[in-house]
Scaffold this motif. Sequence first.
Motif, short mmCIF file in Angstrom:
data_model
loop_
_atom_site.label_atom_id
_atom_site.label_comp_id
_atom_site.label_asym_id
_atom_site.label_seq_id
_atom_site.Cartn_x
_atom_site.Cartn_y
_atom_site.Cartn_z
N ALA A 118 0.69 -1.27 0.02
CA ALA A 118 0.14 -0.01 0.10
C ALA A 118 0.89 1.34 0.11
N ILE A 119 0.69 2.05 -0.69
CA ILE A 119 1.20 3.43 -1.01
C ILE A 119 0.40 4.61 -0.62
N ARG A 120 1.01 5.29 0.34
CA ARG A 120 0.01 6.37 0.94
C ARG A 120 -0.66 7.54 -0.05
N GLY A 121 0.44 7.81 -0.91
CA GLY A 121 0.13 8.91 -1.86
C GLY A 121 0.86 10.04 -1.38
N GLY A 122 1.01 11.04 -2.11
CA GLY A 122 1.48 12.39 -1.78
C GLY A 122 2.01 13.26 -3.17
#
Length: 508
Positions: A292-296
């Motif tokens: 899972a990649i949080r984003g940003g």
Amino acid sequence: MGEIRNFKSGNQDEPPPHGVMPRRLAAIIVGDIASYSRLMQVDEEGTHVRVKRIERDLIQPSIVEHHGSLVKTTGDGFIAIFDSPVEAVRCSIVIQQNLVGRNASLPKDTRIEYRIGVNLGDVIVEPDDVYGDGVNIASRIEGIAEPGQVYISGAIYEQIKHKVVCGYESLGDRKVKNITDPVRVYRVLPDADAVGRPRGRRENVLIFLLSAAVLIMATGVLWYLLAQPGRVGEQAAAPNVVAPVVSPSPQPPPREAAAQAPQPSPSLASSPTPVSAPSPSATPVREPEMIAIRGGSFAMGSNDDPTERPVHQVAVKPFSIGKYPVTVQEWNECAAAKACGFTAIGNDDAPVTNLSWTDAQQYAAYLANATKKPYRLPSEAEWEYAARGGTSTKYWWGDKLQQGMAGCKDCGGGAAEQPVKVGSFKPNPFGLHDMGGSIDQWVEDCWHKTYQGAPNDGSAWSGGDCSSHVLRSGSWKNDSRYVRPSNRDGYDTNVRYPTHGVRVALSP
């Protein structure tokens, strides 16, 4: 192409006037349609229209895409020149593989098939023609090529043998018309693994024959035993006789058996049930391990290459991406379910290779249909964001190349003939392996030569000409320049290439 038409070697009786003879070293492609006269005799107008359409829709765009120049068409053929032998051979492969797709649904005697010859030589270039022995040799090589094949000279082979991932079959030295010295000729095999396939087929035939012999012998022994009078009855009457051969061994419970043998489900391999509607009793699909990649927000691109400019700020939403590239085992489950177009070869834990962008989409669609989860290809922005792992340096581990951090030609560990198993190198700060090196990885976006006009919300860039799509990561055959997270390249959408693979993404 038969006799060379409009080609002139450098020893003509009346050479061009002084001042109009620019010379250059070039890779020359000569292509010619096999059985052109027969095709024209059967359907003159139809053949002419089809040839012109192929020139317009395939040959000319492929030459431009690979940075070459179309010198001229000759009715039943074409001549093109390239600065790069690598691009000349790549262009030839693309043309032939696309023609295979165009011809697939046509009767064999109506197919338009090209023979292609490629040579490297010093030539005289004029605005509408090219002259010299370099062109003549390319034409002679084309003349001995088989329909649908690419033949190259030894001069081309020496330039590309470590740069284009193909198989090469040496045809030896050939004496060609009007050329004093013999020419070394090679046949190009677009799939590097094709070199070993004839031996594999022979081995398979031998195994089949041996198996058949054993089966015949076993049948004969069984017939002999059953034919003995009273033999079976005597054995059945003896209470102390044990027959371990026919005693069934205890079977483990289904859950335990599945744990002991984590292999593609036989029911998936043989069941005609579509992947989009798996039966309730089918073994669950093996899903890739996801991170899972949080984003940003991050600065996408670099100033190291014109295709990576301009550097621009992109905001990426949360998503998940494969911890590893898709493996041979994962791909072959899709192939067994008849949802992917071919069965891959290689070790189960190695990344699957030789995929076109269309193949990669098939695998993502298979996962989405079988799991009812939104699997897809990552966008180019998502891939780079994940590959950087929160860093902004040249590589995710810093600005200088470190040995043993990635799988590439000069990344340490020596030259390799194939990619090593997934996860062989350290993960980046997001826990992702092989986000640089190992294999080229398809993403969702159509190819654009720069980032001018690119979206800044992390979505895939689908506008424009989508005959090519974007590849990321570089491969074990490339040098360390390709391992950079910002590196990008494009390749033909429907053409397979031996270093191309895939890594899937998953929307929230």
